[in-house]
Scaffold this active site. Sequence first.
Site, PDB file in Angstrom:
ATOM      1  N   ARG A   1       0.853  -1.191   0.000  1.00  0.00           N
ATOM      2  CA  ARG A   1       0.000   0.000   0.000  1.00  0.00           C
ATOM      3  C   ARG A   1       0.883   1.234   0.000  1.00  0.00           C
ATOM      4  O   ARG A   1       1.788   1.357   0.825  1.00  0.00           O
ATOM      5  CB  ARG A   1      -0.907  -0.004   1.243  1.00  0.00           C
TER       6      ARG A   1
ATOM      7  N   ARG B   1      -5.116   2.491  -4.360  1.00  0.00           N
ATOM      8  CA  ARG B   1      -4.339   1.671  -3.429  1.00  0.00           C
ATOM      9  C   ARG B   1      -4.613   0.190  -3.651  1.00  0.00           C
ATOM     10  O   ARG B   1      -5.726  -0.200  -4.009  1.00  0.00           O
ATOM     11  CB  ARG B   1      -4.611   2.034  -1.973  1.00  0.00           C
TER      12      ARG B   1
ATOM     13  N   ASP C   1      -6.919  -1.272   1.264  1.00  0.00           N
ATOM     14  CA  ASP C   1      -7.321  -0.249   2.227  1.00  0.00           C
ATOM     15  C   ASP C   1      -8.116  -0.946   3.325  1.00  0.00           C
ATOM     16  O   ASP C   1      -9.150  -1.554   3.060  1.00  0.00           O
ATOM     17  CB  ASP C   1      -8.172   0.818   1.538  1.00  0.00           C
TER      18      ASP C   1
ATOM     19  N   ASP D   1      -9.812  -0.265   7.123  1.00  0.00           N
ATOM     20  CA  ASP D   1     -10.199   0.748   8.109  1.00  0.00           C
ATOM     21  C   ASP D   1     -11.009   0.095   9.217  1.00  0.00           C
ATOM     22  O   ASP D   1     -11.909  -0.716   8.948  1.00  0.00           O
ATOM     23  CB  ASP D   1     -11.053   1.844   7.459  1.00  0.00           C
TER      24      ASP D   1
END
Length: 275
Positions: free
Chosen positions: A201, A210, A213, A215
């Site tokens: 990344r 990217r 990812d 989160d």
Amino acid sequence: MDQICIKRLEVFAKHGVLPEENALGQKFLISVTMYCDTKKAGTSDAIADSVNYAEVSALLERETQTNVFHLLEKLAWHLARKILLTYPQIKKVDLEIEKPWAPVLLPMETVSVKISRFWNTAYLSIGSNMGDKKENLIQAIRLLEADEETTVIRQSAFIQTEPYGYTDQDEFLNGALELQTLRSPEELLELIGQIEQKLKRERVIHWGPRTIDLDIILFNDEVIQTEKLTIPHVEMAKRMFVLEPLCEIAPYAVHPVYHKTVTELKEQLERGVLV
């Protein structure tokens, strides 16, 4: 939740800051409360459907005697972690270690350390828009599963979505994960960072392309705001690519600030209502 308790198990072992404590050893008293569902065992009357406290006692004795730590805090976390990893039906552990022979040179009965440890529930948003997107997501999930303290409980379908923020880039493949983890939010963030590095990344453009990812969207019902970490994710209620897959695996998970379910947040966003 039901409880199975072991009170003041006596173990002779070698833990302490002073060299003589590590060499000569001393007595420790270990008490454990294990939280689990005993209904099946209560119906079947079979030890296989419960937690065998004799086995747990043997584990506590073995782990206490075969390791040498300076601090009771280290020993307590080691034992709690070992129980939770060994017995998946146990959801939480309260553990106390007493040290009645502590070398404090003052009259006292004992010193002790008490801790509570439990499996946390975390929800992650996962996405990719470079290279083999599906393979990137699968590799990230495998790396999460490879962590001894983390298990992927549920995984949504992958959906194709338009880029958010910076739009001059390829479409994304997005999904959501439910994790069970012994890691703290900060430790989980560190693990995610390591996985993103392994999958190359690069953070060149904010909201840009990217390979992967990851989160943290929700973590138990905690509200956290630090320099490095904000939970719940500050943008989750505005992002359909987060809410749609999350709604598939956790429709009734509640946002601890807005006090709305993921389903309610998704329905609001579909109507164009922002919280």
